[in-house]
Motif scaffolding. Structure first.
Motif, PDB file in Angstrom:
ATOM      1  N   TYR A 288       0.831  -1.204   0.000  1.00 17.85           N
ATOM      2  CA  TYR A 288       0.000   0.000   0.000  1.00 17.85           C
ATOM      3  C   TYR A 288       0.865   1.254   0.000  1.00 17.85           C
ATOM      4  O   TYR A 288       0.578   2.211  -0.718  1.00 17.85           O
ATOM      5  N   PHE A 289       1.932   1.240   0.783  1.00 21.35           N
ATOM      6  CA  PHE A 289       2.838   2.382   0.806  1.00 21.35           C
ATOM      7  C   PHE A 289       3.412   2.629  -0.580  1.00 21.35           C
ATOM      8  O   PHE A 289       3.427   3.769  -1.071  1.00 21.35           O
ATOM      9  N   ASN A 290       3.895   1.584  -1.217  1.00 21.71           N
ATOM     10  CA  ASN A 290       4.492   1.737  -2.551  1.00 21.71           C
ATOM     11  C   ASN A 290       3.478   2.266  -3.561  1.00 21.71           C
ATOM     12  O   ASN A 290       3.809   3.099  -4.412  1.00 21.71           O
ATOM     13  N   ALA A 291       2.240   1.807  -3.454  1.00 23.48           N
ATOM     14  CA  ALA A 291       1.200   2.272  -4.376  1.00 23.48           C
ATOM     15  C   ALA A 291       0.887   3.745  -4.146  1.00 23.48           C
ATOM     16  O   ALA A 291       0.757   4.528  -5.105  1.00 23.48           O
ATOM     17  N   GLN A 292       0.765   4.142  -2.879  1.00 23.45           N
ATOM     18  CA  GLN A 292       0.431   5.534  -2.579  1.00 23.45           C
ATOM     19  C   GLN A 292       1.578   6.486  -2.879  1.00 23.45           C
ATOM     20  O   GLN A 292       1.366   7.648  -3.222  1.00 23.45           O
ATOM     21  N   LEU A 293       2.801   6.006  -2.768  1.00 25.80           N
ATOM     22  CA  LEU A 293       3.959   6.860  -3.021  1.00 25.80           C
ATOM     23  C   LEU A 293       4.036   7.304  -4.480  1.00 25.80           C
ATOM     24  O   LEU A 293       4.711   8.286  -4.809  1.00 25.80           O
ATOM     25  N   LYS A 294       3.327   6.599  -5.352  1.00 23.76           N
ATOM     26  CA  LYS A 294       3.327   6.989  -6.769  1.00 23.76           C
ATOM     27  C   LYS A 294       2.797   8.409  -6.961  1.00 23.76           C
ATOM     28  O   LYS A 294       3.156   9.093  -7.911  1.00 23.76           O
ATOM     29  N   PHE A 295       1.928   8.858  -6.043  1.00 23.06           N
ATOM     30  CA  PHE A 295       1.421  10.227  -6.111  1.00 23.06           C
ATOM     31  C   PHE A 295       2.578  11.219  -6.018  1.00 23.06           C
ATOM     32  O   PHE A 295       2.698  12.151  -6.826  1.00 23.06           O
ATOM     33  N   ALA A 296       3.466  11.020  -5.056  1.00 20.97           N
ATOM     34  CA  ALA A 296       4.633  11.892  -4.913  1.00 20.97           C
ATOM     35  C   ALA A 296       5.558  11.760  -6.109  1.00 20.97           C
ATOM     36  O   ALA A 296       6.113  12.756  -6.596  1.00 20.97           O
ATOM     37  N   GLN A 297       5.703  10.548  -6.600  1.00 23.17           N
ATOM     38  CA  GLN A 297       6.573  10.312  -7.744  1.00 23.17           C
ATOM     39  C   GLN A 297       6.089  11.090  -8.967  1.00 23.17           C
ATOM     40  O   GLN A 297       6.886  11.718  -9.681  1.00 23.17           O
ATOM     41  N   VAL A 298       4.795  11.078  -9.199  1.00 27.07           N
ATOM     42  CA  VAL A 298       4.226  11.802 -10.349  1.00 27.07           C
ATOM     43  C   VAL A 298       4.398  13.313 -10.184  1.00 27.07           C
ATOM     44  O   VAL A 298       4.808  14.013 -11.109  1.00 27.07           O
ATOM     45  N   VAL A 299       4.110  13.818  -9.007  1.00 23.30           N
ATOM     46  CA  VAL A 299       4.193  15.259  -8.769  1.00 23.30           C
ATOM     47  C   VAL A 299       5.631  15.755  -8.892  1.00 23.30           C
ATOM     48  O   VAL A 299       5.885  16.812  -9.473  1.00 23.30           O
TER      49      VAL A 299
END
Length: 238
Positions: free
Chosen positions: A142-153
């Motif tokens: 779940y952490f890895n999936a949610q971190l994609k938001f920061a990665q995109v931004v």
């Protein structure tokens, strides 16, 4: 005047947030170095200040506030000094800042990393809350999936989450990323580059010392620290 600033708590990835904000704002304060799960938060003196018996806790004169994200936001709004940007005045930027803060403390911290902490063995708290390997594995995913938001931004090569200004949202995200590395989670390159910028700030290094933590002393990439042992031994409590 800031002579009435007293910060309770050291030693965790949440207490460092308050120390870091105070250091960025170049404020003088008194540190009460009590630890989590040491019994020090349960004594009558502290319980009278904070019935939740949690750290960190900030006293500003007669005013008292807990919760690391709330403390950092309060400080940034009240004390406009040093190198920490005040809360955005533009409505859209303020909304973005709010979004980041709520997202980080709920999705990355409480829902992911702290779940791993509660149910992991070794440095975890499974002896208190119970061992749950499947829960820990799902929390990692779940952490890895949610971190994609920061990665995109961050992919637009901005320096910090809101652009060129370093805000309390960056304090929150950085502490979660460091925590993730300590728990053996791999981070995307763009997040590692961001982490190098934020942890390279002088106030961060000073905050680690004030928080009774050793210097990082390791690279964030596996090739810079092949064993990862040092990274995984930094925090004894959270």
């Amino acid at each position: 005047m800031t002579s009435g600033l007293i910060l309770w708590g050291v030693g965790t990835g949440r207490t460092i947030r308050a120390h870091w904000a105070l250091r960025e704002l170049e404020l003088e304060y008194v540190c009460k170095p009590i630890l989590a799960r040491s019994g020090e938060t349960k004594v009558p003196e502290y319980t009278s200040l904070n019935p939740r018996q949690k750290i960190p806790l900030l006293q500003d004169g007669s005013f008292t506030i807990g919760e690391s994200a709330a403390i950092t936001a309060y400080l940034a709004r009240k004390y406009r000094s040093g190198f920490l940007a005040p809360l955005p005045e533009d409505e859209v930027q303020y909304a973005k800042w709010l979004e980041w803060c709520f997202f980080i403390v709920s999705e990355l911290d409480a829902t992911s990393l702290y779940v791993m902490r509660r149910h992991s063995t070794g440095r975890g708290l499974a002896h208190i809350y119970g061992e749950a390997p499947l829960v820990v594995a799902r929390a990692r995913e779940y952490f890895n999936a949610q971190l994609k938001f920061a990665q995109v931004v961050l992919s637009d090569e901005r320096k910090y989450l809101l652009g060129t200004q370093f805000t309390t949202a960056d304090i929150l995200l950085t502490t979660c990323l460091v925590w993730a590395i300590e728990y053996g989670l791999g981070l995307p390159e763009i997040c590692l580059q961001y982490l190098e910028r934020t942890t390279g700030r002088p106030a961060y290094r000073a905050a680690r010392e004030a928080n009774c933590q050793p210097p990082l002393g390791f690279g964030f990439r596996p090739e810079e620290d092949p064993s990862n042992d040092q990274a995984r031994s930094l925090h004894n409590t959270r």
